[in-house]
Design an enzyme around this catalytic site. Structure first.
Site, PDB file in Angstrom:
ATOM      1  N   ASP A  72       6.941   2.603  -3.977  1.00  0.00           N
ATOM      2  CA  ASP A  72       7.241   1.698  -5.147  1.00  0.00           C
ATOM      3  C   ASP A  72       6.104   1.853  -6.030  1.00  0.00           C
ATOM      4  O   ASP A  72       5.931   1.143  -6.993  1.00  0.00           O
ATOM      5  CB  ASP A  72       7.452   0.327  -4.597  1.00  0.00           C
TER       6      ASP A  72
ATOM      7  N   GLN B 246      12.189  -4.330   0.159  1.00  0.00           N
ATOM      8  CA  GLN B 246      12.694  -4.750  -0.901  1.00  0.00           C
ATOM      9  C   GLN B 246      12.273  -6.044  -1.097  1.00  0.00           C
ATOM     10  O   GLN B 246      12.332  -7.034  -0.333  1.00  0.00           O
ATOM     11  CB  GLN B 246      14.289  -4.783  -0.459  1.00  0.00           C
TER      12      GLN B 246
ATOM     13  N   LYS C 282      20.218   2.518  -2.539  1.00  0.00           N
ATOM     14  CA  LYS C 282      19.221   3.380  -2.407  1.00  0.00           C
ATOM     15  C   LYS C 282      19.469   4.406  -1.362  1.00  0.00           C
ATOM     16  O   LYS C 282      19.131   5.512  -1.393  1.00  0.00           O
ATOM     17  CB  LYS C 282      17.747   2.603  -2.090  1.00  0.00           C
TER      18      LYS C 282
END
Ligand code: NDP
Length: 312
Positions: free
Chosen positions: A124, A101, A57
């Protein structure tokens, strides 16, 4: 009998196209509005898969010209300490996107952390405000994987409107937002799960079948109607050679067995590819399909978050 002609919906060209568009937008924001969108990624502990995901990422952000920050905290971090990091990022005006994460160590409740992220920076798309906005058809930040599936379908010009889409899986990360997005695109949507009775009878009705189950090769020929478009979201490792013989036809078997021999396992989706190839009109491969879109969509969400928050 003539062989079924199946179109392979590769994720690579779609992911590349989206990344190019994001890079162009980043450049334009920098030239015309004097700022560069910034993504902050927070990782807690030493989970090796998370380290790879976060690394990818950060690397992709940098390639596209975004600013990226990697906050790596120890496995002993308490929930309050992580909340403080999230709150600091919420308050910083230069940070446009925040991603924590998952999975988090067991002393931390995922839900508490995800709900602490400012919904405007929730790239997200897991915050209840964004979930609610998506469900009520408002502009929102949408979870990356199902958003990527829609991009694949649209950019391969697969008609969604009026089609019967069946999703197997009802997770908050994939199945449920997938259903909302297909509904928004005028599909007739059915959601299946582990308690669905006679699954093949339902899934074989699908024009578009999305598998998000987490079980290698679970969707077999009996689940797929002739000519269906099959989207495989699953990512599983298969190391059993006998199982590999069930999953792959002559076109792929040798290559896959070599991968198992070399690396100990091969990546397989939730769909049996040999049987899908015999019945579907189109399907997404694993690897090389939906998985490639997830990071591209994260980059797009970061730019979208920056523009929405800054009212551009
Ligand atoms: P979850 O485990 O959260 O959800 C799995 C779903 O599958 C559940 O709704 C479950 O039903 C359903 N299910 C399980 N067994 C059966 C069965 N026998 N029959 C019908 N339904 C069943 O998984 P995720 O949604 O997080 O992930 C799904 C897959 O997608 C995984 O392989 C994951 O690795 C992959 N993935 C890929 C991503 C990518 O970037 N490509 C990103 C995220 C996930 P129930 O609710 O009843 O338990």
């Amino acid at each position: 009998m003539s062989e079924n002609q199946v179109k392979i919906l590769s994720g690579a060209p779609i992911a590349e196209a989206i990344k190019k568009e994001v890079a162009a937008e980043v450049k334009s924001l920098s030239e015309n509005h004097g700022f560069c969108p910034c993504l902050a990624v927070v990782r807690v502990g030493e989970d090796p898969a998370s380290a790879v995901y976060v690394g990818n990422k950060v690397k992709t952000s940098q390639e596209l010209g975004l600013i990226s920050e990697h906050h790596h905290l120890s496995a002993e971090t308490t929930q309050d300490e992580l909340l403080k990091v999230v709150n600091d990022l919420n308050e910083r005006d230069d940070v446009d996107g925040i991603l924590v994460q998952l999975p988090l160590p067991k002393q931390i409740d995922d839900k508490v952390i995800l709900e602490a992220i400012n919904p405007e920076k929730d790239v997200d798309g897991f915050h209840p405000i964004n979930v609610g906005r998506l469900a009520s058809g408002q502009k929102s930040l949408v979870p990356c994987t199902p958003a990527g599936v829609i991009e694949i379908l649209k950019r391969y010009e697969i008609e969604i409107k009026g089609k019967h889409a069946v999703i197997v899986g009802r997770s908050n990360i994939v199945g449920k937002p997938m259903a909302q997005l297909l509904l928004q695109n005028d599909a007739t949507v059915t959601i299946c799960h582990s308690r669905t009775t006679n699954l093949p009878a339902v899934t074989s009705q699908a024009d578009i079948l999305v598998a998000a189950i987490g079980r290698a090769g679970f969707i077999r020929g009996e689940h797929i109607g002739n000519g269906a478009v099959v989207v495989d979201v699953g990512i599983n490792n298969v190391s059993d050679v006998d199982f590999a013989h069930e999953l792959f036809g002559e076109d792929e078997l040798e290559k896959r067995l070599a991968v198992i021999e070399k690396r100990g396992s091969t990546l397989v989706g939730d769909v049996n590819p040999k049987e899908a190839k015999a019945k579907a009109s189109a399907f997404t491969p694993v690897p090389g399909g939906v998985g490639l879109l997830t990071i591209a969509m994260l980059m797009k969400n970061t730019v979208d978050a920056a523009k929405m928050r800054r009212k551009i």
